[in-house]
Motif scaffolding. Structure first.
Motif, PDB file in Angstrom:
ATOM      1  N   LYS A 139       0.830  -1.191   0.000  1.00 26.45           N
ATOM      2  CA  LYS A 139       0.000   0.000   0.000  1.00 26.45           C
ATOM      3  C   LYS A 139       0.870   1.249   0.000  1.00 26.45           C
ATOM      4  CE  LYS A 139      -3.299   2.638   2.751  1.00 26.45           C
ATOM      5  NZ  LYS A 139      -4.079   2.735   4.006  1.00 26.45           N
ATOM      6  N   THR A 184      -3.701   6.479   0.596  1.00 23.86           N
ATOM      7  CA  THR A 184      -5.154   6.517   0.451  1.00 23.86           C
ATOM      8  C   THR A 184      -5.524   7.765  -0.337  1.00 23.86           C
ATOM      9  OG1 THR A 184      -5.512   5.334   2.525  1.00 23.86           O
ATOM     10  CG2 THR A 184      -7.351   6.608   1.660  1.00 23.86           C
ATOM     11  N   ASP A 197      -7.488   2.955  -1.783  1.00 24.67           N
ATOM     12  CA  ASP A 197      -6.051   2.816  -1.577  1.00 24.67           C
ATOM     13  C   ASP A 197      -5.336   2.579  -2.900  1.00 24.67           C
ATOM     14  OD1 ASP A 197      -6.331   3.068   1.179  1.00 24.67           O
ATOM     15  OD2 ASP A 197      -6.651   0.920   1.453  1.00 24.67           O
ATOM     16  N   SER A 198      -4.113   3.097  -2.992  1.00 23.64           N
ATOM     17  CA  SER A 198      -3.268   2.815  -4.147  1.00 23.64           C
ATOM     18  C   SER A 198      -2.140   1.885  -3.705  1.00 23.64           C
ATOM     19  CB  SER A 198      -2.698   4.111  -4.735  1.00 23.64           C
ATOM     20  OG  SER A 198      -1.820   4.723  -3.809  1.00 23.64           O
ATOM     21  N   TYR A 199      -1.601   1.122  -4.660  1.00 21.15           N
ATOM     22  CA  TYR A 199      -0.635   0.077  -4.329  1.00 21.15           C
ATOM     23  C   TYR A 199       0.572   0.101  -5.264  1.00 21.15           C
ATOM     24  CZ  TYR A 199      -4.469  -1.870  -1.599  1.00 21.15           C
ATOM     25  OH  TYR A 199      -5.480  -2.047  -0.692  1.00 21.15           O
TER      26      TYR A 199
END
Length: 296
Positions: free
Chosen positions: A156, A159, A265-267
């Protein structure tokens, strides 16, 4: 503050449970629980709300986690730099990201990375479709959702929040809305039918306005978030934008502070076979450090 206890606290906060943190740290659940209890006792504050489904950070725990996260990110970055003092990583690193995130947030930060690692060439591939990492269309992907493809490692990054924005010129001409009802007859800019499929409820603002009585169609539709930003900057109208894309743009202002849209969320994602790649790990640690420096 005991450094080892802080390290365990950081792992538990990231994992969300003693069990998952134990798997990462190779410690028993009871050992981790004892360390967290001892840390809470020494600080005289509760760091977690404990419930049947897992752990939630308290307000004090969130404060400690943010600080610890930044410290560990900087340590990881420093460790990578020390390790590469004898063997500098080199070669091309192919990174894919969405047009909005890659062009507006990532690209301005690439210079600092290149200055740290001049032997690495970053090849940034901007695409709103998801490239196949398993087929090596890219080495690394920055995704706006958790990957569904198997055999991918994910971490992660941040956000992402959506809010309502307009340009100062538009607000000077049409007035600043004080509530959602004030936007009913405003010029609205939305995604078109060809909007990215990896984002859910992208036209949330239009849906909420329709629910309270809006009948006016949007004045402009576009299938790309960067296009939305440019349209807002031009003074055309009001739109929902992710907060990261307006960072650094002085001619875009947030309105309706109590109105918010989707959060996701970005990953940071890469294939299993690149787990030991220095280029992949140092770029990951660099991005984690950049995220820690700015709250989205």
């Amino acid at each position: 503050m005991d450094w080892d206890k802080l390290r365990i606290f950081h792992a538990v906060a990231e994992a969300g449970s003693f069990t998952r943190a134990g798997e990462t740290l190779h410690l028993s659940q009871s050992a981790i629980s004892r360390q967290i209890s001892a840390l809470e006792e020494s600080l005289q504050v509760a760091l977690f709300h404990r419930h049947a489904r897992g752990l939630l950070l308290t307000e004090q725990g969130e404060l400690l986690f943010q600080t610890a996260h930044e410290v560990f990110a900087k340590l990881a970055m420093t460790e990578a730099q020390l390790m590469d003092a004898h063997e500098k990583p080199s070669g091309e690193l192919r990174v894919t990201a969405t047009v909005g995130l890659g062009a507006n947030w990532l690209t301005p930060r690439i210079r600092e990375f290149i200055e740290l690692y001049p032997e690495i060439t970053v090849n940034l591939i901007l695409a709103d479709r998801e490239l196949d990492l398993g087929m090596r269309e890219a080495d690394i992907a920055i995704r706006l959702r958790a990957p569904v493809q198997p055999d991918l490692i994910q971490r992660k990054l941040m956000t992402v929040n959506h809010h309502v924005y307009a340009s100062p010129d538009y607000l000077k001409k049409h007035g600043t809305p004080a509530c959602l009802e004030d936007v009913l007859e405003s010029n609205l800019i939305t995604y078109g039918e060809e909007a990215p499929t990896n984002l859910s409820n992208v036209n949330w603002l239009m849906k909420r306005l329709t629910a309270i009585g809006r009948t006016k169609e949007p004045v402009f539709k576009v299938n790309n978030v960067y296009g939305l930003l440019l349209a807002v900057q031009s003074g055309l109208g009001i739109a929902s934008l992710p907060d990261y894309i307006v960072h650094g743009h002085t001619n875009v202002v947030r309105i309706l502070p109590d109105v918010g849209g989707p959060t996701f969320d970005s990953y940071y994602v890469y294939p299993e076979e690149l787990r030991k790649s220095k280029r992949v790990t140092i770029f990951r640690d660099f991005l984690i450090q950049k995220v820690a420096e700015y709250s989205f």
